[in-house]
Design a protein around this motif. Structure first.
Motif, PDB file in Angstrom:
ATOM      1  N   LEU A 133       0.875  -1.155   0.026  1.00 44.00           N
ATOM      2  CA  LEU A 133       0.164   0.049   0.105  1.00 44.00           C
ATOM      3  C   LEU A 133       1.000   1.265   0.060  1.00 44.00           C
ATOM      4  CD1 LEU A 133      -2.724   1.349   0.408  1.00 44.00           C
ATOM      5  CD2 LEU A 133      -2.524   1.208   2.905  1.00 44.00           C
ATOM      6  N   THR A 134       0.492   2.136  -0.992  1.00 44.03           N
ATOM      7  CA  THR A 134       1.207   3.626  -0.970  1.00 44.03           C
ATOM      8  C   THR A 134       0.378   4.689  -0.797  1.00 44.03           C
ATOM      9  OG1 THR A 134       2.860   2.677  -2.427  1.00 44.03           O
ATOM     10  CG2 THR A 134       2.523   4.822  -2.344  1.00 44.03           C
ATOM     11  N   ILE A 135       0.491   5.491   0.214  1.00 45.33           N
ATOM     12  CA  ILE A 135      -0.248   6.647   0.435  1.00 45.33           C
ATOM     13  C   ILE A 135       0.203   7.792  -0.041  1.00 45.33           C
ATOM     14  CG2 ILE A 135      -1.482   8.077   2.336  1.00 45.33           C
ATOM     15  CD1 ILE A 135      -1.894   5.416   2.788  1.00 45.33           C
ATOM     16  N   ASP A 136      -0.403   8.465  -1.320  1.00 44.77           N
ATOM     17  CA  ASP A 136       0.058   9.725  -1.876  1.00 44.77           C
ATOM     18  C   ASP A 136      -0.716  10.596  -1.051  1.00 44.77           C
ATOM     19  OD1 ASP A 136       1.068  11.946  -3.406  1.00 44.77           O
ATOM     20  OD2 ASP A 136      -0.184  11.451  -4.893  1.00 44.77           O
ATOM     21  N   LEU A 137       0.096  11.716  -0.030  1.00 42.33           N
ATOM     22  CA  LEU A 137      -0.232  12.827   0.488  1.00 42.33           C
ATOM     23  C   LEU A 137      -0.220  13.848  -0.426  1.00 42.33           C
ATOM     24  CD1 LEU A 137       1.329  12.286   3.903  1.00 42.33           C
ATOM     25  CD2 LEU A 137      -1.272  11.924   3.448  1.00 42.33           C
ATOM     26  N   ASP A 138      -1.378  14.416  -0.986  1.00 40.06           N
ATOM     27  CA  ASP A 138      -1.300  15.305  -2.050  1.00 40.06           C
ATOM     28  C   ASP A 138      -1.859  16.788  -1.510  1.00 40.06           C
ATOM     29  OD1 ASP A 138      -1.423  16.132  -4.782  1.00 40.06           O
ATOM     30  OD2 ASP A 138      -3.575  16.591  -4.457  1.00 40.06           O
ATOM     31  N   VAL A 139      -0.805  17.919  -1.976  1.00 37.96           N
ATOM     32  CA  VAL A 139      -0.938  19.002  -1.277  1.00 37.96           C
ATOM     33  C   VAL A 139      -0.700  19.937  -2.443  1.00 37.96           C
ATOM     34  CG1 VAL A 139       1.327  19.197  -0.355  1.00 37.96           C
ATOM     35  CG2 VAL A 139      -0.616  20.318   0.882  1.00 37.96           C
ATOM     36  N   PRO A 140      -1.211  21.092  -2.631  1.00 38.66           N
ATOM     37  CA  PRO A 140      -0.680  22.017  -3.661  1.00 38.66           C
ATOM     38  C   PRO A 140       0.625  22.556  -3.149  1.00 38.66           C
ATOM     39  CG  PRO A 140      -3.122  22.705  -2.859  1.00 38.66           C
ATOM     40  CD  PRO A 140      -2.513  21.401  -2.021  1.00 38.66           C
ATOM     41  N   SER A 141       1.486  22.569  -4.262  1.00 39.22           N
ATOM     42  CA  SER A 141       2.881  22.993  -3.999  1.00 39.22           C
ATOM     43  C   SER A 141       3.049  24.188  -3.362  1.00 39.22           C
ATOM     44  CB  SER A 141       3.534  23.272  -5.566  1.00 39.22           C
ATOM     45  OG  SER A 141       3.151  22.211  -6.357  1.00 39.22           O
ATOM     46  N   GLU A 142       2.294  25.403  -3.463  1.00 41.52           N
ATOM     47  CA  GLU A 142       2.478  26.554  -2.590  1.00 41.52           C
ATOM     48  C   GLU A 142       2.014  26.223  -1.078  1.00 41.52           C
ATOM     49  OE1 GLU A 142       0.431  26.160  -5.264  1.00 41.52           O
ATOM     50  OE2 GLU A 142       1.073  27.559  -6.728  1.00 41.52           O
ATOM     51  N   PHE A 174       3.275  12.615  -9.247  1.00 41.71           N
ATOM     52  CA  PHE A 174       2.685  11.759  -8.250  1.00 41.71           C
ATOM     53  C   PHE A 174       1.315  11.473  -8.579  1.00 41.71           C
ATOM     54  CE2 PHE A 174       6.098  13.067  -5.000  1.00 41.71           C
ATOM     55  CZ  PHE A 174       6.490  11.753  -4.749  1.00 41.71           C
ATOM     56  N   LEU A 175       0.548  12.562  -8.887  1.00 34.75           N
ATOM     57  CA  LEU A 175      -1.066  12.318  -9.476  1.00 34.75           C
ATOM     58  C   LEU A 175      -1.168  11.282 -10.539  1.00 34.75           C
ATOM     59  CD1 LEU A 175      -2.230  15.874  -8.741  1.00 34.75           C
ATOM     60  CD2 LEU A 175      -2.910  13.973  -7.069  1.00 34.75           C
ATOM     61  N   ASP A 176      -0.125  11.315 -11.435  1.00 30.89           N
ATOM     62  CA  ASP A 176      -0.081  10.641 -12.647  1.00 30.89           C
ATOM     63  C   ASP A 176       0.015   9.093 -12.265  1.00 30.89           C
ATOM     64  OD1 ASP A 176      -0.838  12.619 -14.377  1.00 30.89           O
ATOM     65  OD2 ASP A 176       1.209  12.948 -14.983  1.00 30.89           O
ATOM     66  N   LEU A 177       1.106   8.954 -11.361  1.00 27.93           N
ATOM     67  CA  LEU A 177       1.540   7.570 -10.968  1.00 27.93           C
ATOM     68  C   LEU A 177       0.028   7.017 -10.333  1.00 27.93           C
ATOM     69  CD1 LEU A 177       4.952   7.829  -9.168  1.00 27.93           C
ATOM     70  CD2 LEU A 177       4.290   6.706 -11.284  1.00 27.93           C
ATOM     71  N   GLN A 178      -0.492   7.672  -9.562  1.00 24.10           N
ATOM     72  CA  GLN A 178      -1.671   7.045  -8.640  1.00 24.10           C
ATOM     73  C   GLN A 178      -2.550   6.730  -9.804  1.00 24.10           C
ATOM     74  OE1 GLN A 178      -4.895   8.287  -8.165  1.00 24.10           O
ATOM     75  NE2 GLN A 178      -5.267   6.669  -6.852  1.00 24.10           N
ATOM     76  N   LYS A 179      -2.751   7.521 -10.677  1.00 18.99           N
ATOM     77  CA  LYS A 179      -3.871   6.997 -11.807  1.00 18.99           C
ATOM     78  C   LYS A 179      -3.514   5.665 -12.492  1.00 18.99           C
ATOM     79  CE  LYS A 179      -5.553  11.745 -12.996  1.00 18.99           C
ATOM     80  NZ  LYS A 179      -4.558  12.623 -13.340  1.00 18.99           N
ATOM     81  N   ASP A 181      -2.017   3.424 -11.069  1.00 16.91           N
ATOM     82  CA  ASP A 181      -1.695   2.197 -10.236  1.00 16.91           C
ATOM     83  C   ASP A 181      -2.566   2.497  -8.973  1.00 16.91           C
ATOM     84  OD1 ASP A 181      -1.090  -0.184  -9.044  1.00 16.91           O
ATOM     85  OD2 ASP A 181       1.040   0.217  -8.939  1.00 16.91           O
ATOM     86  N   PRO A 182      -3.723   2.755  -9.278  1.00 22.77           N
ATOM     87  CA  PRO A 182      -4.994   3.065  -8.318  1.00 22.77           C
ATOM     88  C   PRO A 182      -5.062   2.034  -7.227  1.00 22.77           C
ATOM     89  CG  PRO A 182      -6.202   2.477 -10.350  1.00 22.77           C
ATOM     90  CD  PRO A 182      -4.600   2.429 -10.733  1.00 22.77           C
ATOM     91  N   ASP A 183      -4.683   0.576  -7.519  1.00 23.75           N
ATOM     92  CA  ASP A 183      -4.856  -0.370  -6.755  1.00 23.75           C
ATOM     93  C   ASP A 183      -3.820  -0.322  -5.459  1.00 23.75           C
ATOM     94  OD1 ASP A 183      -6.040  -2.561  -5.384  1.00 23.75           O
ATOM     95  OD2 ASP A 183      -4.160  -3.808  -5.829  1.00 23.75           O
ATOM     96  N   ARG A 184      -2.704   0.033  -5.799  1.00 28.55           N
ATOM     97  CA  ARG A 184      -1.462   0.036  -4.841  1.00 28.55           C
ATOM     98  C   ARG A 184      -1.489   1.467  -4.121  1.00 28.55           C
ATOM     99  NH1 ARG A 184       3.928   2.467  -4.967  1.00 28.55           N
ATOM    100  NH2 ARG A 184       3.753   2.356  -7.072  1.00 28.55           N
ATOM    101  N   ILE A 185      -2.046   2.486  -5.064  1.00 29.80           N
ATOM    102  CA  ILE A 185      -1.547   3.826  -4.532  1.00 29.80           C
ATOM    103  C   ILE A 185      -2.677   4.635  -4.066  1.00 29.80           C
ATOM    104  CG2 ILE A 185      -0.342   6.038  -5.043  1.00 29.80           C
ATOM    105  CD1 ILE A 185       1.326   4.937  -7.161  1.00 29.80           C
ATOM    106  N   LYS A 186      -3.212   5.069  -2.947  1.00 24.87           N
ATOM    107  CA  LYS A 186      -4.263   5.705  -2.518  1.00 24.87           C
ATOM    108  C   LYS A 186      -4.067   7.141  -2.252  1.00 24.87           C
ATOM    109  CE  LYS A 186      -6.738   1.823  -2.766  1.00 24.87           C
ATOM    110  NZ  LYS A 186      -7.377   1.542  -3.828  1.00 24.87           N
ATOM    111  N   LEU A 187      -5.034   8.005  -2.941  1.00 26.19           N
ATOM    112  CA  LEU A 187      -4.768   9.523  -2.590  1.00 26.19           C
ATOM    113  C   LEU A 187      -5.293   9.970  -1.427  1.00 26.19           C
ATOM    114  CD1 LEU A 187      -3.611  11.459  -4.717  1.00 26.19           C
ATOM    115  CD2 LEU A 187      -5.750  11.912  -5.422  1.00 26.19           C
ATOM    116  N   VAL A 188      -4.600  10.728  -0.655  1.00 27.68           N
ATOM    117  CA  VAL A 188      -5.458  11.440   0.528  1.00 27.68           C
ATOM    118  C   VAL A 188      -5.040  12.880   0.459  1.00 27.68           C
ATOM    119  CG1 VAL A 188      -5.191  11.744   3.249  1.00 27.68           C
ATOM    120  CG2 VAL A 188      -5.134   9.398   2.033  1.00 27.68           C
ATOM    121  N   ASP A 189      -5.867  13.861   0.640  1.00 22.81           N
ATOM    122  CA  ASP A 189      -5.899  15.154   0.748  1.00 22.81           C
ATOM    123  C   ASP A 189      -5.255  15.718   1.954  1.00 22.81           C
ATOM    124  OD1 ASP A 189      -6.314  17.903   0.663  1.00 22.81           O
ATOM    125  OD2 ASP A 189      -8.526  17.749   0.729  1.00 22.81           O
TER     126      ASP A 189
END
Ligand SMILES: Nc1ncnc2c1ncn2[C@@H]1O[C@H](COP(=O)(O)OP(=O)(O)OP(=O)(O)O)[C@@H](O)[C@H]1O
Ligand SMILES: [Mg+2]
Length: 219
Positions: A133-142, A174-179, A181-189
């Motif tokens: 499992l991979t958690i992608d913690l997504d945040v605007p760059s600013e 990172f967002l493209d990688l998640q798209k 491989d959506p099974d392994r990588i889960k996006l969290v705001d």
């Protein structure tokens, strides 16, 4: 291998280290100290930490992009062999602060070495060991950059000083990688308050591994 391998990814300042610190404490309360391993990349073993120092030393600003990619992969190799595989064999839950996705993003996309090339290089290093499992913690760059500037100004390293456009590219890679491989990588705001982010991460972990955070999470 009976352990669980969870990696945390996302742009600089997303809150990976802060989130993991909380998750680790709560997991230890559930499983006990010796069943939970925090580790980080680059680093995570004595030799790998030495390579980290070379990578982040401010005086190494002339480092060639391929040299950088090779050093990240070399550090990862040692981490896999010395730390990650033994921990999995011992049945531990690994919370890993960055792993191979960061190389795909920073060296592949950011440094424009090509994700395919970086993936091949890293396949040699990881020899099949991917997170469950991979958690992608997504945040605007600013937001990520502001957090670093406000709270961690003393710890800004060589890579944090890259331009804002570089950070934008990193986030979207990172967002493209998640798209892909959506099974392994889960996006969290990760732009929400830390407690909220931690709660959402626990929910995602519980969905993959129902025995973890079973009492805390409404399913
Ligand atoms: N959800 C949040 N809301 C507000 N501030 C936060 C949040 N998460 C983390 N921070 C703060 O932002 C700063 C950066 O967080 P942290 O070091 O955990 O990010 P990181 O993803 O590990 O960054 P890096 O990739 O540079 O290691 C810290 O000072 C932390 O206290
Ligand atoms: Mg961190």
């Amino acid at each position: 291998m009976s352990g669980k391998f969870i990696s945390f990814e996302g742009p600089d300042g997303a809150g990976k280290t802060s989130v993991i610190r909380q998750i680790k404490a709560d997991l230890i309360a559930q499983l006990g100290e010796n069943q939970v391993l925090y580790s980080r990349e680059p680093g995570g073993s004595p030799i790998a930490e030495q390579i980290r120092q070379v990578l982040f030393a401010p005086e190494n600003k002339d480092m060639d992009a391929r040299t950088e990619a090779l050093l990240f992969a070399a550090s990862r190799r040692q981490h896999v062999v010395s730390t990650l595989r033994p921990a999995l064999a011992a049945g531990k839950v690994i919370l890993c602060d960055r792993y191979v996705d960061s190389s795909l993003v920073y060296q592949g996309a950011g440094r424009q070495l090509g994700e395919e090339t970086i993936w091949k290089l890293n396949q040699y290093a990881i020899d099949g060991l991917m997170p469950g499992l991979t958690i992608d913690l997504d945040v605007p760059s600013e937001v990520g950059l502001r957090r670093i500037a406000e709270h961690r100004a003393d710890q800004v390293n060589r890579l944090d000083k890259e331009k804002l456009s570089f950070h934008h590219m990193v986030r979207h890679a990172f967002l493209d990688l998640q798209k892909d491989d959506p099974d392994r990588i889960k996006l969290v705001d990760a732009s929400q308050p830390l407690d909220q982010v931690v709660a959402n991460v626990k929910r995602v972990i519980n969905q993959r591994y129902p025995e973890l955070f079973a009492n805390e999470t409404q399913r």
